[in-house]
Design a protein around this motif. Structure first.
Motif, short mmCIF file in Angstrom:
data_model
loop_
_atom_site.label_atom_id
_atom_site.label_comp_id
_atom_site.label_asym_id
_atom_site.label_seq_id
_atom_site.Cartn_x
_atom_site.Cartn_y
_atom_site.Cartn_z
N CYS A 110 0.84 -1.02 0.14
CA CYS A 110 0.03 -0.23 0.06
C CYS A 110 0.86 1.35 0.01
O CYS A 110 0.63 2.22 -0.74
CB CYS A 110 -0.85 -0.11 1.11
SG CYS A 110 -2.18 -1.34 1.07
N SER A 113 2.57 1.53 -3.39
CA SER A 113 1.68 2.12 -4.48
C SER A 113 1.18 3.68 -4.44
O SER A 113 1.20 4.35 -5.36
CB SER A 113 0.19 1.40 -4.45
OG SER A 113 -0.42 1.60 -3.12
N LEU A 137 1.70 -2.18 -8.57
CA LEU A 137 -0.02 -2.41 -8.55
C LEU A 137 -0.16 -3.89 -8.70
O LEU A 137 -1.22 -4.27 -8.16
CB LEU A 137 -0.22 -1.53 -9.53
CG LEU A 137 -0.26 -0.13 -9.45
CD1 LEU A 137 -0.98 0.69 -10.68
CD2 LEU A 137 -0.86 0.44 -8.09
N LEU A 140 0.34 -5.20 -5.30
CA LEU A 140 -0.74 -4.76 -4.36
C LEU A 140 -2.06 -5.74 -4.63
O LEU A 140 -2.74 -6.17 -3.55
CB LEU A 140 -1.21 -3.32 -4.76
CG LEU A 140 -2.44 -2.98 -3.99
CD1 LEU A 140 -2.34 -2.59 -2.47
CD2 LEU A 140 -2.72 -1.44 -4.60
N PRO A 177 -3.46 3.52 -0.95
CA PRO A 177 -3.78 2.92 -2.52
C PRO A 177 -5.10 3.83 -2.80
O PRO A 177 -5.13 4.54 -4.00
CB PRO A 177 -3.95 1.66 -2.81
CG PRO A 177 -3.99 1.22 -1.51
CD PRO A 177 -3.27 1.82 -0.65
N CYS A 182 -6.07 4.23 -6.76
CA CYS A 182 -6.05 2.72 -7.06
C CYS A 182 -7.58 2.34 -6.59
O CYS A 182 -8.07 2.58 -5.60
CB CYS A 182 -5.27 1.92 -6.27
SG CYS A 182 -3.44 2.66 -6.58
#
Ligand code: GTX
Length: 240
Positions: A110, A113, A137, A140, A177, A182
């Protein structure tokens, strides 16, 4: 002097400590430390924590670092509801299991990201290659899947039917994120429902207040060159 908490709510471990203390009515003096201004590197702060990191708890002459240790100290010192860190042997072990797992997995991914997607390019003016960002990513995504499959399973919360420190730490991690834009909860109905449960248990107003800063992280102004020079090596060490 009562309890003092040195925090910057940009930091996930700080948000977990802040929300926990507020939610449980634990009185404390907030000592704000602005990481983006490099205040954690100042002489004054280094005297409090030679590790140059937040969060820090000061209880009289007693100084404690590490968010998990701080959260456990608060559960033991104050009469907080049992569900946060249950007496039940196996429910407590589930909380311990998550807290031990997250440092190098969900928290790391996290954090990476957020920094790769937003903070390095926007705040520190350091572009990140598309390959690096894609790899971050993907890592993640893999840890989100583990959070669902191994820790959450079909339960309302990580330790069973009640919210605990594990959920608080996990959700504050996921908001990194989210702050970076995200789509963490998209296509993950189980995780989205869990988020609603945790936010409701924590208190939606408090949750929103604690996360205002991270949701605006994208708007961070570029760092001044002198600050960038000081922060860069530490940030790179942190997200490697
Ligand atoms: N294991 C510790 C905990 O759980 O308390 C980790 C604490 C930690 O990583 N603190 C970070 C810090 O103070 C804040 S979170 C990351 C934000 C980085 C912003 C840097 C500008 N880091 C400061 C540092 O390493 O310089």
């Amino acid at each position: 002097m009562g309890l003092e908490l040195y925090l910057d709510l940009l930091s996930q471990p700080c948000r977990a400590v802040y929300i926990f203390a507020k939610r449980n009515g634990i009185p404390f003096e907030l000592r704000p430390v602005d990481l983006r201004k490099g205040e954690h590197l100042s002489q004054g702060f280094v005297q409090v924590n030679p590790l140059k990191m937040v969060p820090v708890l000061k209880d009289g002459d007693f100084v404690l670092t590490e968010s998990v240790a701080i959260l456990l100290y608060l559960t033991r010192k104050y009469k907080v509801p049992d569900h946060w860190y249950p007496q039940d042997l196996q429910a407590r072990a589930r909380v311990d299991e998550y807290l031990a797992w997250q440092h190098t997995t969900l928290r790391r991914n996290c954090l990476r990201s957020l920094w790769h997607k937003v903070m390095l390019p926007v705040f520190l003016g350091e572009p990140v290659s598309p390959e690096t960002l894609a790899a971050t990513l993907a890592d993640l995504e893999a840890t989100l899947q583990l959070l669902e499959d191994k820790f959450l399973q079909d339960q309302a919360f990580i330790a069973g039917s009640h919210v605990s420190l594990a959920d608080l730490v996990a959700l504050t991690e996921l908001m990194h994120p989210v702050g970076a834009g995200c789509p963490v909860f998209e296509g993950r109905p189980k995780l989205a429902t869990w988020r609603q449960h945790v936010e409701a248990a924590v208190g939606e107003g408090l949750f929103r207040e604690a996360h205002e800063i991270i949701l605006k992280a994208k708007d961070s102004p570029p760092a001044l060159p002198a600050v960038k020079q000081k922060l860069m090596p530490r940030v790179l060490a942190m997200i490697r």
